[in-house]
Design a protein around this motif. Structure first.
Motif, PDB file in Angstrom:
ATOM      1  N   ASP A 104       0.835  -1.211   0.000  1.00 40.33           N
ATOM      2  CA  ASP A 104       0.000   0.000   0.000  1.00 40.33           C
ATOM      3  C   ASP A 104       0.866   1.255   0.000  1.00 40.33           C
ATOM      4  O   ASP A 104       0.555   2.243  -0.686  1.00 40.33           O
ATOM      5  N   SER A 105       1.947   1.227   0.778  1.00 38.67           N
ATOM      6  CA  SER A 105       2.852   2.382   0.835  1.00 38.67           C
ATOM      7  C   SER A 105       3.537   2.609  -0.512  1.00 38.67           C
ATOM      8  O   SER A 105       3.698   3.756  -0.959  1.00 38.67           O
ATOM      9  N   LEU A 106       3.938   1.519  -1.159  1.00 37.00           N
ATOM     10  CA  LEU A 106       4.617   1.643  -2.449  1.00 37.00           C
ATOM     11  C   LEU A 106       3.655   2.105  -3.542  1.00 37.00           C
ATOM     12  O   LEU A 106       4.053   2.848  -4.452  1.00 37.00           O
ATOM     13  N   ASP A 107       2.402   1.674  -3.465  1.00 36.70           N
ATOM     14  CA  ASP A 107       1.435   2.058  -4.499  1.00 36.70           C
ATOM     15  C   ASP A 107       1.251   3.568  -4.575  1.00 36.70           C
ATOM     16  O   ASP A 107       1.018   4.119  -5.651  1.00 36.70           O
ATOM     17  N   GLU A 108       1.355   4.226  -3.423  1.00 38.90           N
ATOM     18  CA  GLU A 108       1.205   5.683  -3.417  1.00 38.90           C
ATOM     19  C   GLU A 108       2.318   6.357  -4.211  1.00 38.90           C
ATOM     20  O   GLU A 108       2.129   7.442  -4.757  1.00 38.90           O
ATOM     21  N   ALA A 109       3.489   5.695  -4.278  1.00 40.02           N
ATOM     22  CA  ALA A 109       4.635   6.277  -4.981  1.00 40.02           C
ATOM     23  C   ALA A 109       4.544   6.093  -6.489  1.00 40.02           C
ATOM     24  O   ALA A 109       5.237   6.772  -7.246  1.00 40.02           O
ATOM     25  N   LEU A 110       3.697   5.179  -6.953  1.00 40.88           N
ATOM     26  CA  LEU A 110       3.638   4.875  -8.381  1.00 40.88           C
ATOM     27  C   LEU A 110       2.845   5.893  -9.190  1.00 40.88           C
ATOM     28  O   LEU A 110       2.703   5.747 -10.397  1.00 40.88           O
ATOM     29  N   SER A 111       2.346   6.924  -8.513  1.00 39.93           N
ATOM     30  CA  SER A 111       1.561   7.946  -9.221  1.00 39.93           C
ATOM     31  C   SER A 111       2.450   8.898 -10.020  1.00 39.93           C
ATOM     32  O   SER A 111       1.944   9.683 -10.818  1.00 39.93           O
ATOM     33  N   ARG A 112       3.750   8.826  -9.804  1.00 40.07           N
ATOM     34  CA  ARG A 112       4.656   9.728 -10.521  1.00 40.07           C
ATOM     35  C   ARG A 112       4.693   9.360 -12.007  1.00 40.07           C
ATOM     36  O   ARG A 112       4.881   8.205 -12.366  1.00 40.07           O
ATOM     37  N   ALA A 113       4.552  10.353 -12.869  1.00 34.93           N
ATOM     38  CA  ALA A 113       4.540  10.089 -14.303  1.00 34.93           C
ATOM     39  C   ALA A 113       5.940   9.783 -14.824  1.00 34.93           C
ATOM     40  O   ALA A 113       6.127   8.901 -15.660  1.00 34.93           O
ATOM     41  N   ASN A 114       6.936  10.518 -14.326  1.00 39.96           N
ATOM     42  CA  ASN A 114       8.310  10.309 -14.769  1.00 39.96           C
ATOM     43  C   ASN A 114       8.860   9.026 -14.143  1.00 39.96           C
ATOM     44  O   ASN A 114       8.833   8.880 -12.922  1.00 39.96           O
ATOM     45  N   PRO A 115       9.372   8.077 -14.943  1.00 40.05           N
ATOM     46  CA  PRO A 115       9.832   6.804 -14.380  1.00 40.05           C
ATOM     47  C   PRO A 115      10.984   6.945 -13.389  1.00 40.05           C
ATOM     48  O   PRO A 115      11.044   6.218 -12.404  1.00 40.05           O
ATOM     49  N   SER A 116      11.891   7.883 -13.648  1.00 38.44           N
ATOM     50  CA  SER A 116      12.992   8.109 -12.705  1.00 38.44           C
ATOM     51  C   SER A 116      12.459   8.625 -11.376  1.00 38.44           C
ATOM     52  O   SER A 116      12.904   8.196 -10.307  1.00 38.44           O
ATOM     53  N   ASP A 117      11.489   9.538 -11.441  1.00 37.98           N
ATOM     54  CA  ASP A 117      10.867  10.050 -10.215  1.00 37.98           C
ATOM     55  C   ASP A 117      10.116   8.941  -9.484  1.00 37.98           C
ATOM     56  O   ASP A 117      10.100   8.885  -8.252  1.00 37.98           O
ATOM     57  N   ALA A 118       9.476   8.047 -10.257  1.00 38.19           N
ATOM     58  CA  ALA A 118       8.748   6.938  -9.649  1.00 38.19           C
ATOM     59  C   ALA A 118       9.704   6.007  -8.899  1.00 38.19           C
ATOM     60  O   ALA A 118       9.395   5.550  -7.792  1.00 38.19           O
ATOM     61  N   LEU A 119      10.865   5.722  -9.486  1.00 39.52           N
ATOM     62  CA  LEU A 119      11.850   4.871  -8.808  1.00 39.52           C
ATOM     63  C   LEU A 119      12.335   5.539  -7.526  1.00 39.52           C
ATOM     64  O   LEU A 119      12.509   4.868  -6.497  1.00 39.52           O
TER      65      LEU A 119
END
Length: 208
Positions: free
Chosen positions: A76-91
């Motif tokens: 659940d915590s990681l899913d919140e981070a996947l909203s970033r459009a830029n893949p580098s920002d998402a990582l």
């Protein structure tokens, strides 16, 4: 009458199972995996020691169920981070979410890696599936960074990246190599993921 008794017995077993799981989750969260003792668990749950093994196949299953709930909260915590459009920002966001979770729930988080199944038993599918979904969350931004990478190679890369992030987080929180202030650990993790993402982008450039 017999069917009613069977249903009542099933309900009692389910309630006992939930009570034991609740006590075990609180125990691991407070004292870590090393503090989880079957006799103490039975006492806190208000049942006989042997009742644990009527609710669960063995203590390994109970621990895996506790760890499963930890994996679900981590997911659940990681899913919140996947909203970033830029893949580098998402990582970057995924790595930071992982570190934040480890800090917030350190004893439960450590239990994920400390537990070993007795007798070399195989991890059950229901647990392995949840664990593997964590790696899958890394694959989406990796697919964007490496569009020509095949699925198998991408899955392997996701596990490598997870291992690198986990290593920095684990060693940083333990402070065994050196004392690492929170700000320094944040910076180390940010640098690691930024360099990896830049390296992957550079690889795509060279092969395009």
């Amino acid at each position: 009458m017999s069917e009613t008794r069977t249903e009542a017995g099933t309900q009692r077993r389910l309630k006992l199972r939930e009570r034991l799981l609740d006590v075990a989750r609180h125990s691991v969260a407070a004292r870590g995996l090393g503090g989880l003792k079957a006799r103490d668990l039975a006492s806190e749950a208000g049942c006989a020691l042997g009742a644990i093994y009527t609710a669960f196949d063995d203590l390994d299953e109970l621990i895996l169920r506790v760890n499963l709930s930890t994996l679900e909260r981590l997911a659940d915590s990681l899913d919140e981070a996947l909203s970033r459009a830029n893949p580098s920002d998402a990582l970057q966001a995924l790595a930071r979410a992982y570190l934040d979770f480890a800090r917030r729930e350190e004893p439960s988080w450590r239990a994920l890696f400390e537990h070993r199944l007795s007798g070399g038993a195989r991890v059950p599918d229901w647990y392995a599936d949840e664990r593997n979904q964590l790696f899958g969350r890394l694959e989406a931004p990796l697919a964007a960074l490496l569009p020509d990478c095949d699925e198998k190679s991408r899955a392997r890369l996701a596990r490598t990246l997870f291992s690198a992030v986990h290593g920095v987080v684990a060693l940083g929180l333990e402070g065994k190599l050196e004392e690492t202030p929170a700000e320094a650990l944040d910076a180390q993790l940010e640098t690691l993921v930024r360099l990896i993402a830049a390296g992957l982008a550079q690889e795509v450039t060279h092969h395009s």
